[in-house]
Write a protein that holds these residues in place. Sequence first.
Motif, PDB file in Angstrom:
ATOM      1  N   ASN A 147       0.848  -1.188   0.000  1.00 49.29           N
ATOM      2  CA  ASN A 147       0.000   0.000   0.000  1.00 49.29           C
ATOM      3  C   ASN A 147       0.882   1.236   0.000  1.00 49.29           C
ATOM      4  OD1 ASN A 147      -2.479  -1.400   0.112  1.00 49.29           O
ATOM      5  ND2 ASN A 147      -2.146  -1.758   2.288  1.00 49.29           N
ATOM      6  N   VAL A 148       0.396   2.276  -0.662  1.00 52.48           N
ATOM      7  CA  VAL A 148       1.185   3.482  -0.831  1.00 52.48           C
ATOM      8  C   VAL A 148       0.307   4.718  -0.632  1.00 52.48           C
ATOM      9  CG1 VAL A 148       0.832   3.564  -3.343  1.00 52.48           C
ATOM     10  CG2 VAL A 148       2.868   4.581  -2.383  1.00 52.48           C
ATOM     11  N   ALA A 149       0.864   5.723   0.031  1.00 46.96           N
ATOM     12  CA  ALA A 149       0.248   7.055   0.059  1.00 46.96           C
ATOM     13  C   ALA A 149       0.658   7.725  -1.246  1.00 46.96           C
ATOM     14  CB  ALA A 149       0.745   7.848   1.259  1.00 46.96           C
ATOM     15  N   LEU A 150      -0.311   8.041  -2.090  1.00 43.85           N
ATOM     16  CA  LEU A 150      -0.010   8.497  -3.450  1.00 43.85           C
ATOM     17  C   LEU A 150       0.823   9.775  -3.505  1.00 43.85           C
ATOM     18  CD1 LEU A 150      -3.452   7.718  -5.079  1.00 43.85           C
ATOM     19  CD2 LEU A 150      -1.257   6.628  -5.634  1.00 43.85           C
ATOM     20  N   ASP A 151       0.556  10.716  -2.641  1.00 49.08           N
ATOM     21  CA  ASP A 151       1.302  11.975  -2.603  1.00 49.08           C
ATOM     22  C   ASP A 151       1.555  12.294  -1.141  1.00 49.08           C
ATOM     23  OD1 ASP A 151       2.217  14.611  -2.569  1.00 49.08           O
ATOM     24  OD2 ASP A 151       0.722  15.334  -3.992  1.00 49.08           O
ATOM     25  N   ILE A 152       2.826  12.244  -0.728  1.00 45.95           N
ATOM     26  CA  ILE A 152       3.106  12.417   0.701  1.00 45.95           C
ATOM     27  C   ILE A 152       2.700  13.791   1.218  1.00 45.95           C
ATOM     28  CG2 ILE A 152       4.890  10.666   0.791  1.00 45.95           C
ATOM     29  CD1 ILE A 152       6.929  12.978   0.880  1.00 45.95           C
ATOM     30  N   ASN A 153       2.509  14.738   0.321  1.00 45.92           N
ATOM     31  CA  ASN A 153       2.054  16.055   0.755  1.00 45.92           C
ATOM     32  C   ASN A 153       0.544  16.099   0.999  1.00 45.92           C
ATOM     33  OD1 ASN A 153       4.631  17.378   0.595  1.00 45.92           O
ATOM     34  ND2 ASN A 153       4.442  17.171  -1.615  1.00 45.92           N
ATOM     35  N   GLN A 154      -0.161  15.018   0.631  1.00 44.72           N
ATOM     36  CA  GLN A 154      -1.609  14.960   0.814  1.00 44.72           C
ATOM     37  C   GLN A 154      -2.016  13.661   1.497  1.00 44.72           C
ATOM     38  OE1 GLN A 154      -3.990  16.508  -2.657  1.00 44.72           O
ATOM     39  NE2 GLN A 154      -2.040  16.171  -3.716  1.00 44.72           N
ATOM     40  N   ASP A 155      -1.161  13.148   2.361  1.00 39.67           N
ATOM     41  CA  ASP A 155      -1.432  11.890   3.049  1.00 39.67           C
ATOM     42  C   ASP A 155      -2.659  12.037   3.947  1.00 39.67           C
ATOM     43  OD1 ASP A 155      -1.078   9.268   3.909  1.00 39.67           O
ATOM     44  OD2 ASP A 155       0.220   9.877   5.562  1.00 39.67           O
ATOM     45  N   ASP A 156      -3.533  11.049   3.901  1.00 41.30           N
ATOM     46  CA  ASP A 156      -4.721  11.005   4.746  1.00 41.30           C
ATOM     47  C   ASP A 156      -5.705  12.143   4.490  1.00 41.30           C
ATOM     48  OD1 ASP A 156      -5.391   8.871   6.226  1.00 41.30           O
ATOM     49  OD2 ASP A 156      -4.472   9.536   8.089  1.00 41.30           O
TER      50      ASP A 156
ATOM     51  N   GLY B 297       3.050  15.053 -13.923  1.00 39.66           N
ATOM     52  CA  GLY B 297       4.454  15.293 -13.632  1.00 39.66           C
ATOM     53  C   GLY B 297       4.958  14.428 -12.498  1.00 39.66           C
ATOM     54  N   PRO B 298       6.083  14.831 -11.920  1.00 41.32           N
ATOM     55  CA  PRO B 298       6.719  14.029 -10.876  1.00 41.32           C
ATOM     56  C   PRO B 298       5.848  13.902  -9.634  1.00 41.32           C
ATOM     57  CG  PRO B 298       8.158  15.819 -11.606  1.00 41.32           C
ATOM     58  CD  PRO B 298       6.828  16.031 -12.247  1.00 41.32           C
ATOM     59  N   VAL B 299       6.014  12.771  -8.933  1.00 41.79           N
ATOM     60  CA  VAL B 299       5.285  12.541  -7.692  1.00 41.79           C
ATOM     61  C   VAL B 299       6.208  11.837  -6.698  1.00 41.79           C
ATOM     62  CG1 VAL B 299       4.296  10.291  -8.328  1.00 41.79           C
ATOM     63  CG2 VAL B 299       3.102  11.756  -6.695  1.00 41.79           C
ATOM     64  N   GLU B 300       6.050  12.180  -5.431  1.00 42.70           N
ATOM     65  CA  GLU B 300       6.748  11.496  -4.337  1.00 42.70           C
ATOM     66  C   GLU B 300       5.680  10.816  -3.490  1.00 42.70           C
ATOM     67  OE1 GLU B 300       9.916  12.341  -0.715  1.00 42.70           O
ATOM     68  OE2 GLU B 300       8.913  14.028  -1.680  1.00 42.70           O
ATOM     69  N   SER B 301       5.742   9.505  -3.453  1.00 47.29           N
ATOM     70  CA  SER B 301       4.797   8.703  -2.679  1.00 47.29           C
ATOM     71  C   SER B 301       5.549   8.035  -1.540  1.00 47.29           C
ATOM     72  CB  SER B 301       4.151   7.643  -3.578  1.00 47.29           C
ATOM     73  OG  SER B 301       3.478   8.239  -4.671  1.00 47.29           O
TER      74      SER B 301
END
Length: 163
Positions: free
Chosen positions: A60-69, A78-82
């Motif tokens: 399981n992954v949080a798709l965008d760590i800046n929008q977790d939960d 574009g680029p994404v950090e999960s």
Amino acid sequence: MNAPRKWSPVALLLALSLGCTTTRGGVGLRSDGTPKPEDCPEDALNTMRILRLRVGDGANVALDINQDDVSPITLYDGPVESMLISSLGPLETTTRLYGRVWTGGPQVVVRYYEAHPPDGDKIPICAVARLSKGQLRKRPDSKPGTAILEFSSAGVDIVESYR
């Protein structure tokens, strides 16, 4: 008048490499805006083999760590950090996954090209974000270049090529 500046081979190589990223921005697009198939690089296949990450292994992954939960979330082309929220073989939770998002089609496409474990170096991988029953389908109120999704997390699966 000044003579044109000549580039040394080292400076030229450095300048060209600055435009290259691990997020594969040059992938061709299909007519619906989704990315075309892409082979997994040999270094990623070798790394996954050494780590015993097999095709179909998932987590399981949080798709965008800046929008977790957060619900809903907005993903951008574009680029994404999960971030892994469950282990993926030897990759423990909180491992960052780096990749690219495409929002052009009816569903969001997320491809991961690199993993960064909390206490290790970045490693090449081939993985995709997935949810069953069309859950990566973007909401109709999504603007061009964005995708509004109901959920901030998804599954992530190891692949040998991107289709």
